[in-house]
Design a protein around this motif. Structure first.
Motif, PDB file in Angstrom:
ATOM      1  N   UNK A 454      44.198  58.083  23.383  1.00  0.00           N
ATOM      2  CA  UNK A 454      45.461  57.535  23.871  1.00  0.00           C
ATOM      3  C   UNK A 454      45.374  56.011  23.944  1.00  0.00           C
ATOM      4  N   UNK A 455      46.537  55.370  23.972  1.00  0.00           N
ATOM      5  CA  UNK A 455      46.594  53.910  24.023  1.00  0.00           C
ATOM      6  C   UNK A 455      46.279  53.429  25.438  1.00  0.00           C
ATOM      7  N   UNK A 456      45.457  52.380  25.525  1.00  0.00           N
ATOM      8  CA  UNK A 456      45.140  51.747  26.804  1.00  0.00           C
ATOM      9  C   UNK A 456      45.166  50.232  26.634  1.00  0.00           C
ATOM     10  N   UNK A 457      45.449  49.531  27.719  1.00  0.00           N
ATOM     11  CA  UNK A 457      45.320  48.078  27.781  1.00  0.00           C
ATOM     12  C   UNK A 457      44.050  47.732  28.549  1.00  0.00           C
ATOM     13  N   UNK A 458      43.458  46.595  28.224  1.00  0.00           N
ATOM     14  CA  UNK A 458      42.237  46.153  28.900  1.00  0.00           C
ATOM     15  C   UNK A 458      42.305  44.672  29.194  1.00  0.00           C
ATOM     16  N   UNK A 459      41.778  44.291  30.345  1.00  0.00           N
ATOM     17  CA  UNK A 459      41.643  42.877  30.676  1.00  0.00           C
ATOM     18  C   UNK A 459      42.365  42.432  31.917  1.00  0.00           C
ATOM     19  N   UNK A 460      43.359  43.201  32.387  1.00  0.00           N
ATOM     20  CA  UNK A 460      44.128  42.781  33.559  1.00  0.00           C
ATOM     21  C   UNK A 460      43.244  42.846  34.803  1.00  0.00           C
ATOM     22  N   UNK A 461      43.230  41.754  35.559  1.00  0.00           N
ATOM     23  CA  UNK A 461      42.515  41.688  36.837  1.00  0.00           C
ATOM     24  C   UNK A 461      43.412  40.975  37.833  1.00  0.00           C
ATOM     25  N   UNK A 462      43.541  41.523  39.012  1.00  0.00           N
ATOM     26  CA  UNK A 462      44.304  40.883  40.079  1.00  0.00           C
ATOM     27  C   UNK A 462      43.549  41.111  41.387  1.00  0.00           C
ATOM     28  N   UNK A 463      42.763  40.114  41.775  1.00  0.00           N
ATOM     29  CA  UNK A 463      41.959  40.216  42.991  1.00  0.00           C
ATOM     30  C   UNK A 463      42.192  38.967  43.826  1.00  0.00           C
ATOM     31  N   UNK A 464      42.663  39.154  45.041  1.00  0.00           N
ATOM     32  CA  UNK A 464      42.930  38.031  45.938  1.00  0.00           C
ATOM     33  C   UNK A 464      42.285  38.242  47.288  1.00  0.00           C
ATOM     34  N   UNK A 465      43.037  37.861  48.338  1.00  0.00           N
ATOM     35  CA  UNK A 465      42.536  38.047  49.690  1.00  0.00           C
ATOM     36  C   UNK A 465      41.648  36.938  50.190  1.00  0.00           C
ATOM     37  N   UNK A 466      41.686  35.740  49.543  1.00  0.00           N
ATOM     38  CA  UNK A 466      40.853  34.629  49.985  1.00  0.00           C
ATOM     39  C   UNK A 466      41.730  33.426  50.323  1.00  0.00           C
ATOM     40  N   UNK A 467      41.152  32.498  51.085  1.00  0.00           N
ATOM     41  CA  UNK A 467      41.866  31.294  51.494  1.00  0.00           C
ATOM     42  C   UNK A 467      41.860  30.266  50.365  1.00  0.00           C
ATOM     43  N   UNK A 468      42.754  29.257  50.410  1.00  0.00           N
ATOM     44  CA  UNK A 468      42.668  28.156  49.454  1.00  0.00           C
ATOM     45  C   UNK A 468      41.275  27.534  49.462  1.00  0.00           C
ATOM     46  N   UNK A 469      40.819  27.084  48.299  1.00  0.00           N
ATOM     47  CA  UNK A 469      39.441  26.611  48.178  1.00  0.00           C
ATOM     48  C   UNK A 469      39.407  25.338  47.339  1.00  0.00           C
ATOM     49  N   UNK A 470      38.393  24.483  47.551  1.00  0.00           N
ATOM     50  CA  UNK A 470      38.354  23.192  46.858  1.00  0.00           C
ATOM     51  C   UNK A 470      37.901  23.298  45.413  1.00  0.00           C
ATOM     52  N   UNK A 471      38.448  22.417  44.579  1.00  0.00           N
ATOM     53  CA  UNK A 471      38.081  22.277  43.174  1.00  0.00           C
ATOM     54  C   UNK A 471      37.204  21.034  43.036  1.00  0.00           C
ATOM     55  N   UNK A 472      36.081  21.184  42.382  1.00  0.00           N
ATOM     56  CA  UNK A 472      35.112  20.096  42.280  1.00  0.00           C
ATOM     57  C   UNK A 472      35.585  18.989  41.344  1.00  0.00           C
ATOM     58  N   UNK A 473      35.324  17.735  41.753  1.00  0.00           N
ATOM     59  CA  UNK A 473      35.569  16.599  40.868  1.00  0.00           C
ATOM     60  C   UNK A 473      34.791  16.738  39.570  1.00  0.00           C
ATOM     61  N   UNK A 474      33.570  17.273  39.668  1.00  0.00           N
ATOM     62  CA  UNK A 474      32.726  17.406  38.477  1.00  0.00           C
ATOM     63  C   UNK A 474      33.279  18.417  37.479  1.00  0.00           C
ATOM     64  N   UNK A 475      34.200  19.270  37.920  1.00  0.00           N
ATOM     65  CA  UNK A 475      34.778  20.245  36.993  1.00  0.00           C
ATOM     66  C   UNK A 475      35.915  19.667  36.161  1.00  0.00           C
ATOM     67  N   UNK A 476      36.329  18.421  36.427  1.00  0.00           N
ATOM     68  CA  UNK A 476      37.388  17.796  35.628  1.00  0.00           C
ATOM     69  C   UNK A 476      36.871  16.609  34.818  1.00  0.00           C
ATOM     70  N   UNK A 477      35.546  16.372  34.866  1.00  0.00           N
ATOM     71  CA  UNK A 477      34.955  15.313  34.039  1.00  0.00           C
ATOM     72  C   UNK A 477      33.833  15.920  33.199  1.00  0.00           C
ATOM     73  N   UNK A 478      33.644  15.429  31.978  1.00  0.00           N
ATOM     74  CA  UNK A 478      32.588  15.979  31.121  1.00  0.00           C
ATOM     75  C   UNK A 478      31.198  15.578  31.611  1.00  0.00           C
TER      76      UNK A 478
END
Length: 698
Positions: A454-478
């Motif tokens: 039968x036909x199936x889809x794969x890859x969908x993920x929806x997981x939450x339940x956490x507070x806002x979190x910081x994004x690192x400066x180093x993740x936006x510079x090479x």
């Protein structure tokens, strides 16, 4: 030519021509050159000018704003308190626009309900809007700040980046026009400037093992949302594999299907679509166009799905002001063009144009089919016949959105890669340049044939339940060895699953502003982007009302499964059949959530926990659940052990006796594998699934 059939004309409107153009003489050297007029690019340009720097935004297409002006008016962010700075200023301008009664042409403001609660909350900002309004306000922001905006110029992919000593000196367009700068920002969804500058990046899904995650890589077990709920035959001649597969079904099966390989990496990319601006106002509505390329067989899976009994309406239209929508994907076969975009991230312009053309044809044909095809159930046809494209939107692209929703393309690999651990608070970036707050969200990645045929889809993920979190400066510079004067706020460094949480338009605006701020500081200090003084950067970001740390309420923390004894599989590691609902409303659960059946679809939902054991022996089997008076008292559990099967019945109204968390299902002997299955067959209340635990019996 009939306007409904103008696919080729539409494509030419959406994708700028690559022919020669007149190069501007004596192009100045800018402090900041921003490639990509997305919302993040706009925020970067405005911030640079506010800091007294010259800035140019080079947009390959004809429109500013990317997805923000391209149909995504139902702003996704999670917790809106995480958004500050220019990003929040934009949404405040949206609110001021709609506070004006003259802005309401097709309905009264008191009649508007988006279904998202932002109207009743009396916030200082508004998060739902029409595409043309967003574009006008973004244009106004640039004009007020004095940002130079150049449209219709694409980077020369062969020789478009000149570097000297680890720094970009200039970038060259296909027209020959060259832009020199001190600092550069790649604000595109594709990351072309980043890639051509020699910066490391990845495409696709990392294996879980690479960063110790559980939600990247192949996700058969978690792919319960937007899934087929009826048996649909995938073959041209039903029941005959030799007849070949129908269109939009991939040959082969995910390595994880029915094995322990869930979480393996691949180069597949989550599905793209167009966020349609539709309306049900007859005076402003045009019928769904039927593309000249239309082929009924492209929608055979959809039609068979209806005939199998799935009568869900396959789209998600969120209401925008003036009786318009931001319409997104929903259910098994919808606007997401699954499996048709794998070549897009690294593709040249011709490859991307082909993929764009295919996506337009697919989605136009889908909407026409839903409204007109006789094999579509009458009630669903009638529903789609009451909707159509809004005549007063996207005027130069035949009312079709000008921006393909590129949910994910290239992702930089830098000194700090954001991961699932950041999202769930197990790792915290100390050099925050903004917050992310959305659920870890991946759309489906592939459509395949399962072991049952039968036909199936794969890859969908929806997981939450956490507070806002910081994004690192180093993740936006090479990395410093790769480029010392480039920022990448959109194709930033994150794993597939963490990027699914970060990749929201308000966050791109936040990161665009932070990038421009750091760029200005680097220019003033005469240093590289990697050597920017973070305390000084933080001080300026806070002065400009960026939100860098979350001080608001936090969700009740679940119990870390890694800290529990024995072998533990949480609900996100179980193989699930049917669409389980997420919840965190009752504390005392394992991991980030627990799941329940909503007391519906009895006999259709199950969860299978498969343990691979290093040592055969006797183990105590324990099951975790949150008790409540609305729970079922007769939840069936099947335990497959070394000598056969054992059945148990779980009373989920009763509080678990072991630490008010686990209930023992007895001791059983296992060889190398233990399998426990929970279903909702014949149950008399809500069925909850959480973690399963095996403890060796000495």
């Amino acid at each position: 030519m009939h306007r409904h059939l103008r696919n080729l004309v539409l494509l030419l409107m959406l994708v700028p021509a690559a022919g020669p153009q007149i190069a501007a003489a004596d192009e100045p050297t800018y402090d900041l050159v921003i490639y990509g007029g997305t919302s993040g690019g706009v925020a970067a340009g405005v911030q640079a000018r506010r800091m007294g720097k010259t800035a140019v935004i080079i947009e390959p297409g004809k429109h500013l704003g990317g997805l923000t002006s391209g149909g995504l008016g139902a702003t996704d962010i999670g917790n809106k308190g995480a958004i500050g700075g220019i990003s929040r200023e934009f949404y405040q301008r949206i609110k001021r626009h709609y506070d004006n009664p003259a802005s309401w042409k097709h309905e009264k403001p008191e009649e508007y309900r988006s279904g998202r609660g932002s109207e009743a909350a009396k916030e200082d900002a508004m998060w739902t809007f029409e595409p043309h309004v967003a574009e006008r306000l973004l244009e106004e922001l640039c004009a007020e700040a004095g940002v130079v905006v150049v449209k219709g110029e694409r980077l020369d992919l062969a020789k478009g980046v000149e570097k000297q000593g680890g720094r970009i000196v200039s970038i060259r367009m296909e027209s020959g026009r060259t832009f020199r700068g001190r600092m550069f920002i790649d604000a595109t969804y594709e990351g072309d400037l980043m890639a051509k500058a020699g910066v490391s990046y990845t495409v696709g899904r990392e294996a879980n093992s690479q960063y110790g995650e559980t939600l990247s890589g192949v996700q058969v077990k978690n792919a319960t949302k937007h899934q087929f709920i009826k048996a649909v035959d995938p073959y041209v001649k039903p029941g005959d594999p030799a007849s070949g597969l129908l269109p939009r079904v991939e040959a082969g099966r995910p390595a994880a299907d029915g094995s322990a390989g869930d979480g393996s990496g691949d180069k597949r990319v989550q599905a793209y679509n167009y966020r349609l601006c539709a309306t049900d106002k007859p005076a402003n509505r045009r019928p769904w166009p039927k593309p000249a390329s239309y082929e009924e067989r492209q929608y055979e899976i959809l039609l068979r799905n209806f005939e199998a009994g799935d009568l869900r309406v396959p789209w998600n239209p969120v209401l925008m002001p003036n009786r318009k929508t931001d319409s997104n994907n929903n259910f098994a076969f919808s606007t997401d063009n699954i499996g048709m975009n794998y070549d897009y991230p690294d593709g040249d312009y011709a490859t991307r144009e082909r993929i764009i053309r295919e996506h337009i044809g697919y989605q136009q044909g889908l909407m026409w089919t839903l409204a007109n095809h006789p094999r579509v159930p009458a009630k669903i046809r009638e529903h789609f016949q009451t909707w159509g494209l809004a005549k007063d939107e996207f005027l130069d692209t035949d009312n079709w959105p000008h921006q393909l929703y590129v949910r994910e393309a290239r992702r930089m690999v830098s000194d700090y890669v954001m991961t699932q651990h950041n999202c769930q608070g197990r790792a915290v970036a100390e050099d925050s340049v903004g917050l992310a707050a959305y659920t870890m969200d991946s759309h489906n990645v592939q459509r395949y044939v399962d072991a049952q045929g039968h036909v199936r889809n794969e890859g969908d993920v929806q997981v939450g339940g956490f507070a806002p979190y910081p994004i690192s400066y180093r993740s936006i510079v090479p990395k410093a060895a790769e480029c010392q004067n480039l920022f990448v706020p959109v194709c930033m460094a994150a794993t597939h699953i963490s990027y699914g949480s970060i990749r929201m338009e308000p966050v791109f605006m936040v990161l665009g502003q932070s990038s421009a701020t750091a760029a200005a500081l680097a220019i003033d200090a005469g240093t590289s982007v990697q050597a920017v003084d973070y305390p000084r950067l933080r001080e300026r970001l806070l002065a400009d009302k960026q939100v860098l740390a979350w001080t608001g309420p936090r969700p009740t923390a679940g119990i870390d499964p890694a800290k529990l004894p024995g072998l533990v599989l949480d609900d996100d590691q179980a193989e699930k059949r049917g669409e389980w609902s997420k919840s965190t409303s009752i504390g005392g659960y394992v991991g980030s959530q627990y799941l329940h059946d909503n007391n519906e679809r009895k006999g259709e939902l199950s969860a299978t926990y498969k343990f691979t054991l290093k040592e055969p022996g006797t183990y105590e089997v324990r099951v975790a659940y949150t008790a409540n008076p609305n729970r079922a008292t007769n939840v069936p559990v099947l335990i497959r052990h070394a000598t056969g099967e054992a059945k148990a019945t779980l009373d989920e109204k009763a509080t678990p006796k072991i630490d008010k968390l686990f209930h023992s299902l007895g001791q059983h002997k296992f060889d190398r594998e233990a399998t426990i299955v929970i279903t909702n067959t014949g149950t008399n209340g809500y069925v909850v699934i959480d973690a399963m635990q095996l403890l060796p019996v000495k």
